[in-house]
Design an enzyme around this catalytic site. Sequence first.
Site, PDB file in Angstrom:
ATOM      1  N   HIS A  58       0.806  -1.213   0.000  1.00  0.00           N
ATOM      2  CA  HIS A  58       0.000   0.000   0.000  1.00  0.00           C
ATOM      3  C   HIS A  58       0.851   1.281   0.000  1.00  0.00           C
ATOM      4  O   HIS A  58       0.748   2.091  -0.932  1.00  0.00           O
ATOM      5  CB  HIS A  58      -1.000  -0.044   1.156  1.00  0.00           C
ATOM      6  CG  HIS A  58      -1.708   1.254   1.401  1.00  0.00           C
ATOM      7  ND1 HIS A  58      -2.516   1.842   0.469  1.00  0.00           N
ATOM      8  CD2 HIS A  58      -1.682   2.095   2.463  1.00  0.00           C
ATOM      9  CE1 HIS A  58      -2.987   2.982   0.956  1.00  0.00           C
ATOM     10  NE2 HIS A  58      -2.488   3.159   2.157  1.00  0.00           N
ATOM     11  N   HIS A  82       3.559   6.962   5.212  1.00  0.00           N
ATOM     12  CA  HIS A  82       2.354   7.677   5.631  1.00  0.00           C
ATOM     13  C   HIS A  82       1.495   6.928   6.645  1.00  0.00           C
ATOM     14  O   HIS A  82       0.705   7.533   7.343  1.00  0.00           O
ATOM     15  CB  HIS A  82       1.500   8.086   4.419  1.00  0.00           C
ATOM     16  CG  HIS A  82       0.630   7.001   3.876  1.00  0.00           C
ATOM     17  ND1 HIS A  82       1.048   6.124   2.901  1.00  0.00           N
ATOM     18  CD2 HIS A  82      -0.631   6.637   4.194  1.00  0.00           C
ATOM     19  CE1 HIS A  82       0.068   5.277   2.636  1.00  0.00           C
ATOM     20  NE2 HIS A  82      -0.964   5.550   3.405  1.00  0.00           N
ATOM     21  N   GLU A  86       0.173   5.861  12.340  1.00  0.00           N
ATOM     22  CA  GLU A  86      -1.169   5.377  12.628  1.00  0.00           C
ATOM     23  C   GLU A  86      -1.178   3.886  12.973  1.00  0.00           C
ATOM     24  O   GLU A  86      -1.814   3.464  13.919  1.00  0.00           O
ATOM     25  CB  GLU A  86      -2.051   5.620  11.392  1.00  0.00           C
ATOM     26  CG  GLU A  86      -3.436   5.040  11.483  1.00  0.00           C
ATOM     27  CD  GLU A  86      -4.463   6.114  11.774  1.00  0.00           C
ATOM     28  OE1 GLU A  86      -4.477   7.088  11.016  1.00  0.00           O
ATOM     29  OE2 GLU A  86      -5.238   5.961  12.736  1.00  0.00           O
ATOM     30  N   ASP A  87      -0.454   3.095  12.217  1.00  0.00           N
ATOM     31  CA  ASP A  87      -0.620   1.635  12.291  1.00  0.00           C
ATOM     32  C   ASP A  87       0.540   0.864  12.889  1.00  0.00           C
ATOM     33  O   ASP A  87       0.481  -0.361  12.971  1.00  0.00           O
ATOM     34  CB  ASP A  87      -0.887   1.076  10.879  1.00  0.00           C
ATOM     35  CG  ASP A  87      -2.162   1.640  10.283  1.00  0.00           C
ATOM     36  OD1 ASP A  87      -3.055   2.004  11.065  1.00  0.00           O
ATOM     37  OD2 ASP A  87      -2.256   1.725   9.044  1.00  0.00           O
ATOM     38  N   ASP A 149      -3.200   8.267  -1.254  1.00  0.00           N
ATOM     39  CA  ASP A 149      -3.592   7.213  -0.312  1.00  0.00           C
ATOM     40  C   ASP A 149      -5.011   6.752  -0.636  1.00  0.00           C
ATOM     41  O   ASP A 149      -5.298   5.559  -0.760  1.00  0.00           O
ATOM     42  CB  ASP A 149      -3.505   7.788   1.110  1.00  0.00           C
ATOM     43  CG  ASP A 149      -3.978   6.813   2.172  1.00  0.00           C
ATOM     44  OD1 ASP A 149      -3.664   5.617   2.057  1.00  0.00           O
ATOM     45  OD2 ASP A 149      -4.654   7.269   3.128  1.00  0.00           O
ATOM     46  N   ASP A 269     -19.732  11.834 -27.894  1.00  0.00           N
ATOM     47  CA  ASP A 269     -18.310  12.080 -27.648  1.00  0.00           C
ATOM     48  C   ASP A 269     -17.792  11.327 -26.428  1.00  0.00           C
ATOM     49  O   ASP A 269     -17.316  11.905 -25.469  1.00  0.00           O
ATOM     50  CB  ASP A 269     -18.023  13.584 -27.530  1.00  0.00           C
ATOM     51  CG  ASP A 269     -19.001  14.291 -26.608  1.00  0.00           C
ATOM     52  OD1 ASP A 269     -19.962  13.651 -26.164  1.00  0.00           O
ATOM     53  OD2 ASP A 269     -18.789  15.482 -26.321  1.00  0.00           O
TER      54      ASP A 269
HETATM   55 MN    MN Z   1      -2.824   4.541   3.815  1.00  0.00          MN
END
Ligand code: MN
Length: 728
Positions: A58, A82, A86-87, A149, A269
């Site tokens: 990811h 990123h 958080e994780d 993300d 179109d």
């Molecule tokens: Mn993420």
Amino acid sequence: MEVTSNTKERDISLAEIEKRVFHYDPHANLTLLSHAYHFSASAHEGQTRQSGEPFLHHPMEVALILTQLKLPLPSIIAGLLHDVLEDTPVTRDQLAAEFGEDVTTLVEGVTKIGQIEFRSLEEKQAENFRKMIVSVAQDVRILLIKLADRLHNMRTLHALSEDKQKRIAQETMEIYAPLANRLGIGWMKAELEDYAFRYLKPDIYHTLIKKSAVGRKERDDYIRSVINEIKKALEENNLAGKVYGRTKNIVGVYQKMIRRGIPFEEVYDLMGIRIITDTRTNCYAILGLIHSLWAPVPDRFRDFIALPKSNLYQSLHTTVAAIDGQHVEIQIRTEEMHRVAEEGIAAHWVYKEGTRFSQKDEKAFAWLRQLIEWQQEIVDTRQFMDSVKTDLFSDLVYVFTPKGDVKELMRGATPIDFAYAIHTAVGNHCVGAKVDGKIVPLGYTLKNGDRIEILTLESHFPSRSWLKLAKTPKAKTKIKYFIRIQERERSLEIGKELLERELKRGRLIPKEVFKSDAIQKIIESLGLHTLEELFIGIGYGKFSAATVIRPLLPEPLIKDGASKGTPNKEAEKGGLKIKGLGDIMMHISKCCNPVPGEPIIGFITRGRGISVHSVHCPNKDNFDYDHDRLVELTWESGAGTSHSVEILVHTIDQPGVLAAVTTVISQANANISRAEVITTAEKKATLQFWIVIRNASHLEQVLNNIEKVEGVLKARRVRKRSVPGEDR
Ligand code: MN
């Protein structure tokens, strides 16, 4: 690090990212990039995504998307990292030590946006959420990382439960796709929209996909032949240019169907053509060439080169009746114009949505125009992206109610402003606030994304000190209004009581006096109109009750008040008795606020009578240089007047403590005149009360009772240290 079967795949991805970064920035520090990759790999070691693939895929994909926007290295590194805050157990400090403040700030920003939960589906709310996300981002790069993300999450949304798919798709459609659009990244907007649409309206989506498959070969063949004719014409005329076919996104087609009320089959179109050439002059040359090949459709020509939009978008648009008379839209632009449109600096949205914004929004988006002006001065767009810290919406903060509604407040606003923004009654009874579950002082400055819960107490009312804490005009007005009404009422009550007491001392019957002509004359002589005004004037301290009634009293009383009436007239002065002094104006000092029963001392002020202090007054040292102005004082025994004191109660922050403490205070017959929850410490709260007590032993009893409440750590009285000389 454990070698897994994924290692090979990861290396390929890293190499891919490195190659792309090197391509647009040959001086980038690829060692640092590789370090970020290994750091992320080790932090996410063992984690998998819902789809079962290693989690590391990811952030790798996110970084890859960011290279597509040709962002400078710190953003690519932040893309790789990123999700670590958080994780994973990685801390901010670790991140800062390894990769510096810039990268850390980016990761933090992305993490913070991730914590903003979109709930409401109301249009205005969606707009507020978008604004909030933008303002939380503070830096365009944070927004771009967040978009990357989200894009990868949308690409892999199939792995999630249907519930989550719907929620995330909704959020993408209402928040992130418009944001991508505003940042001018057309392709990203289109892709986000199509993915979201697929999960929000799967039936329509799949039908449209099926329908677009029908006749696709014919359409492809058709466009290819148009492209070939153009290429041939360019060659014959010695014009440089690359010619591409361009597919419209499903949502765009669907919107056209809705807008025009036509079936899919009539949307001709579905594909357009884009020609990219070298110079501006050639754009016009190619346009002339195209128009000589096929007739232009009237009113479909736009020259955004001669008249560029303020958002920098430049291109020529025309629609022609091409082979067999079919309408085909053709865009012509230079490489540079194309780059601007693709990579987002162009901020396409101003042009596309400009008319739909209110004036206020126009103002809020002024930063973008500013940005464009700067950009014209800075040649290197990459450097420009880095240097711009958008101060977007700097005058506003966006915060949540506990239910998830967004409230827009001016920057610097406090929980009090928030409380009044909810409802006047919530403001008036506000005693404290929790932000993200933690108690904060009422003077706390709200931050974007804060979730605020207001603690209220029915018996509590605003005080003058709130005027300093409140920042919004609405809250200030409400507080002032309340205080004015309250002070008026209180003054009226006090004034009436003082006057009645003074009259009784003079053996007069208040009821009769109030009806008499004599009092009316006194009222008029003071420049007033009504008895009420007189009460209020006395209550405010503008007039003294004794002076006011003097004309009503028989002569001897004026000369010797002490010989009649109550045995100790000092008792009327707040239950104080002064050794060796007569009837003198006295006031209880605010700095230490002594209560009956505790040892006191008097200080003779200049012109304001005697101020009464506790012998433990924190300002006592200041009196020493004026020793001869100190007088001994004692309390009149049985003094029963009430005194307001400030107490602090330290508690464990648990539900019900505030209520339990207030109950105990009330049960001890001590009224609460003000209450506030003032603390920040982990798991602890400090409650601040102003309670009205009779005397020192009453206070002690109240404090003892409070300390018996479960969850209370300590209850104590507070004496404030004032500026020397201020209140003496
Ligand atoms: Mn993420």
